[in-house]
Design a protein around this motif. Structure first.
Motif, PDB file in Angstrom:
ATOM      1  N   ASP A  58      -2.539  85.725  86.928  1.00 33.56           N
ATOM      2  CA  ASP A  58      -3.715  85.451  86.111  1.00 33.56           C
ATOM      3  C   ASP A  58      -4.261  84.122  86.594  1.00 33.56           C
ATOM      4  N   HIS A  59      -4.244  83.112  85.781  1.00 30.69           N
ATOM      5  CA  HIS A  59      -4.556  81.772  86.284  1.00 30.69           C
ATOM      6  C   HIS A  59      -3.321  81.152  86.919  1.00 30.69           C
ATOM      7  N   LYS A  60      -2.170  81.788  86.680  1.00 27.91           N
ATOM      8  CA  LYS A  60      -0.931  81.402  87.343  1.00 27.91           C
ATOM      9  C   LYS A  60      -0.060  82.648  87.454  1.00 27.91           C
ATOM     10  N   ILE A  61       0.999  82.553  88.238  1.00 31.14           N
ATOM     11  CA  ILE A  61       1.910  83.683  88.386  1.00 31.14           C
ATOM     12  C   ILE A  61       2.931  83.640  87.258  1.00 31.14           C
ATOM     13  N   MET A  62       3.134  84.778  86.609  1.00 35.16           N
ATOM     14  CA  MET A  62       4.120  84.838  85.538  1.00 35.16           C
ATOM     15  C   MET A  62       4.844  86.184  85.567  1.00 35.16           C
ATOM     16  N   LEU A  63       6.120  86.139  85.217  1.00 38.42           N
ATOM     17  CA  LEU A  63       6.901  87.362  85.133  1.00 38.42           C
ATOM     18  C   LEU A  63       6.600  88.053  83.812  1.00 38.42           C
ATOM     19  N   THR A  64       6.286  89.329  83.866  1.00 38.73           N
ATOM     20  CA  THR A  64       5.913  90.061  82.661  1.00 38.73           C
ATOM     21  C   THR A  64       7.042  90.954  82.141  1.00 38.73           C
ATOM     22  N   GLY A  65       8.159  91.019  82.860  1.00 39.71           N
ATOM     23  CA  GLY A  65       9.276  91.837  82.420  1.00 39.71           C
ATOM     24  C   GLY A  65       9.810  92.695  83.548  1.00 39.71           C
ATOM     25  N   THR A  66       9.977  93.983  83.274  1.00 41.52           N
ATOM     26  CA  THR A  66      10.586  94.893  84.242  1.00 41.52           C
ATOM     27  C   THR A  66       9.789  96.189  84.318  1.00 41.52           C
ATOM     28  N   ALA A  67       9.598  96.688  85.544  1.00 37.96           N
ATOM     29  CA  ALA A  67       8.937  97.970  85.766  1.00 37.96           C
ATOM     30  C   ALA A  67      10.002  99.051  85.923  1.00 37.96           C
ATOM     31  N   LEU A  68       9.849 100.145  85.187  1.00 37.72           N
ATOM     32  CA  LEU A  68      10.800 101.249  85.218  1.00 37.72           C
ATOM     33  C   LEU A  68      10.195 102.419  85.977  1.00 37.72           C
ATOM     34  N   LEU A  69      10.974 103.003  86.879  1.00 41.35           N
ATOM     35  CA  LEU A  69      10.514 104.095  87.725  1.00 41.35           C
ATOM     36  C   LEU A  69      11.219 105.389  87.335  1.00 41.35           C
ATOM     37  N   ASP A  70      10.649 106.518  87.753  1.00 47.59           N
ATOM     38  CA  ASP A  70      11.254 107.808  87.415  1.00 47.59           C
ATOM     39  C   ASP A  70      12.148 108.296  88.552  1.00 47.59           C
ATOM     40  N   GLU A  71      12.548 109.546  88.489  1.00 43.26           N
ATOM     41  CA  GLU A  71      13.485 110.092  89.473  1.00 43.26           C
ATOM     42  C   GLU A  71      12.865 110.204  90.863  1.00 43.26           C
ATOM     43  N   GLN A  72      11.539 110.206  90.932  1.00 40.26           N
ATOM     44  CA  GLN A  72      10.843 110.218  92.220  1.00 40.26           C
ATOM     45  C   GLN A  72      10.402 108.817  92.641  1.00 40.26           C
ATOM     46  N   SER A  73      10.907 107.802  91.938  1.00 33.49           N
ATOM     47  CA  SER A  73      10.623 106.384  92.212  1.00 33.49           C
ATOM     48  C   SER A  73       9.169 106.017  91.935  1.00 33.49           C
ATOM     49  N   LYS A  74       8.485 106.794  91.114  1.00 34.62           N
ATOM     50  CA  LYS A  74       7.118 106.472  90.712  1.00 34.62           C
ATOM     51  C   LYS A  74       7.138 105.638  89.434  1.00 34.62           C
ATOM     52  N   TYR A  75       6.158 104.747  89.334  1.00 33.77           N
ATOM     53  CA  TYR A  75       6.063 103.878  88.161  1.00 33.77           C
ATOM     54  C   TYR A  75       5.803 104.708  86.901  1.00 33.77           C
ATOM     55  N   LYS A  76       6.573 104.398  85.821  1.00 31.22           N
ATOM     56  CA  LYS A  76       6.397 105.115  84.564  1.00 31.22           C
ATOM     57  C   LYS A  76       6.135 104.199  83.375  1.00 31.22           C
ATOM     58  N   LEU A  77       6.760 103.015  83.373  1.00 30.48           N
ATOM     59  CA  LEU A  77       6.731 102.216  82.156  1.00 30.48           C
ATOM     60  C   LEU A  77       7.072 100.776  82.468  1.00 30.48           C
ATOM     61  N   SER A  78       6.494  99.853  81.685  1.00 31.93           N
ATOM     62  CA  SER A  78       6.849  98.431  81.773  1.00 31.93           C
ATOM     63  C   SER A  78       7.472  97.998  80.459  1.00 31.93           C
ATOM     64  N   ILE A  79       8.491  97.162  80.539  1.00 37.64           N
ATOM     65  CA  ILE A  79       9.113  96.625  79.331  1.00 37.64           C
ATOM     66  C   ILE A  79       9.027  95.109  79.354  1.00 37.64           C
ATOM     67  N   THR A  80       9.017  94.508  78.171  1.00 36.78           N
ATOM     68  CA  THR A  80       8.841  93.071  78.024  1.00 36.78           C
ATOM     69  C   THR A  80      10.150  92.335  78.326  1.00 36.78           C
ATOM     70  N   PRO A  81      10.082  91.003  78.470  1.00 41.54           N
ATOM     71  CA  PRO A  81      11.321  90.233  78.677  1.00 41.54           C
ATOM     72  C   PRO A  81      12.353  90.434  77.569  1.00 41.54           C
ATOM     73  N   ASN A  82      11.905  90.522  76.306  1.00 44.55           N
ATOM     74  CA  ASN A  82      12.848  90.750  75.210  1.00 44.55           C
ATOM     75  C   ASN A  82      13.498  92.125  75.319  1.00 44.55           C
ATOM     76  N   GLU A  83      12.718  93.126  75.697  1.00 44.06           N
ATOM     77  CA  GLU A  83      13.275  94.466  75.875  1.00 44.06           C
ATOM     78  C   GLU A  83      14.214  94.514  77.065  1.00 44.06           C
ATOM     79  N   ASN A  84      13.968  93.664  78.061  1.00 43.59           N
ATOM     80  CA  ASN A  84      14.844  93.640  79.230  1.00 43.59           C
ATOM     81  C   ASN A  84      16.253  93.185  78.858  1.00 43.59           C
ATOM     82  N   LYS A  85      16.366  92.281  77.884  1.00 43.80           N
ATOM     83  CA  LYS A  85      17.688  91.847  77.419  1.00 43.80           C
ATOM     84  C   LYS A  85      18.458  93.026  76.828  1.00 43.80           C
TER      85      LYS A  85
END
Length: 366
Positions: free
Chosen positions: A190-217
């Protein structure tokens, strides 16, 4: 005497070989960051960030963008632009745009990393929410060189369990293992680089969902990965008035145990035992005399958060936790029938999470 002569000859041969293979660092373009993305027409864009060792150069970082058909093809195009021969043996990060992650068979593009022994497989795989070019050509004045900055950012966040850290080697294991789906670091510019959490992929390695830092814990706990820091700030339900009662705590000790059953569908029972230390409490409460009530409220809240995350991933037909590995280990005959469609089978599974909280520290103020 003969042994000494042979030893001397061997040392001379080794020294001569080393001299023949040597290459000055000024003659090599070290690709520390490699980026992959798609343009508006669906063409592959490859980006590279490398350090400049020339004394006369005022800018000590070289950044290049080319349009290519593959990573190997991009190297030849890089060599027509950069001052030295391109090398991928020191690549620290592989940035992949979400636009590319949503494409079928995008994983084929990273084939050279596994095929060429000169390339490294310790590279961190990172999803970019937005154009990769925004990250590659970002020049923050208050940060070190971009490769060092991003690598430290990912590593530090990983130790805090804000995001996951997946190397190319681990990514290969996740994409070939049928009992788990892949997960990689996610960031955006954005105006700076920031980590938004984790990207989750499916069985074909395609992007399906993003989770927040709290959900990553919560993800890391369900993966039985309990090393590092796990700080939480939650609102606990202490009364029926619906008021927010915010409390922060650290978890110096977490134990996770998972069991699996089968009754026309898979049933997973996961027990999470957390020993916590209160670090902040924004409401009046006598923890010493009524700790059981607070513990029960914390357990209820944490259990709800676990259930919400699991339901979210089941809806997308992905299993980033690795429950499929338990299914294969303990219910192999049933696993065999669904191993090639584990995402669908996991979506129908029951996952029961039971949280047990023990308050072991209240701070200096009781």
């Amino acid at each position: 005497m003969k042994r000494k002569t042979l030893l001397c000859l061997s040392l001379v041969a080794m020294m001569m070989t080393g001299c023949a293979d040597q290459m000055y660092i000024e003659d090599v373009t070290l690709s520390l960051i490699l980026g992959l993305d798609l343009d508006e027409d669906g063409n592959l864009l490859v980006f590279m960030s490398s350090p400049v060792f020339n004394k006369e150069a005022k800018v000590k970082e070289e950044k290049v963008e080319v349009k290519a058909v593959s990573i190997r093809d991009s190297r030849e195009l890089f060599d027509t632009t950069v001052m030295a021969l391109t090398s991928g043996s020191k690549t620290q990060l592989l940035l992949v745009g979400k636009k590319l992650l949503k494409q079928k068979n995008w994983i084929d593009y990273i084939d050279p990393f596994y095929r060429d022994p000169k390339n490294t497989v310790t590279t961190r795989v990172v999803a970019v929410d937005g154009p990769v070019s925004d990250v590659i050509f970002f020049r923050p004045k208050d940060k070190p060189r971009l490769p060092l900055y991003l690598a430290n950012l990912v590593d530090t966040a990983y130790r805090r369990n804000v995001t996951i850290k997946t190397t190319l080697q681990e990514f290969h294991e996740q994409t070939t293992e049928k009992g788990i789906t892949a997960s990689i670091t996610e960031l955006k510019k954005d105006h700076k680089i920031m980590l938004t959490g984790t990207a989750l992929l499916d069985e074909q390695s395609k992007y399906k969902l993003s989770i927040t830092p709290n959900e990553n814990k919560l993800l890391r706990i369900l993966q039985h990965k309990t090393k590092g820091d796990f700080p939480f700030t939650i609102s606990v339900p202490l009364d029926s008035n619906g008021h927010d009662h915010w409390i922060s705590f650290s978890t110096p000790r977490i134990k996770v145990k998972t069991r699996v059953r089968y009754d026309n569908h898979f049933i997973f029972d996961t027990d999470v035992k957390m020993r916590v230390a209160i670090t902040e409490r924004l409401f009046p409460f006598n923890v010493r005399s009524d700790a059981a009530k607070l513990q029960k409220s914390m357990e209820k809240k944490m259990q709800t958060d676990f259930e919400r995350l699991i339901k979210k991933t089941q809806t997308k037909g992905i299993d980033p936790y690795g429950f499929g590995i338990y299914a294969r280990a303990y219910k192999y005959p049933e696993w065999i029938k669904v191993q090639n469609q584990w995402g669908k089978a996991f979506a129908k599974a029951d996952v029961n999470v039971k949280v047990h909280v023990t308050i072991s520290g209240m701070g200096t103020i009781k």
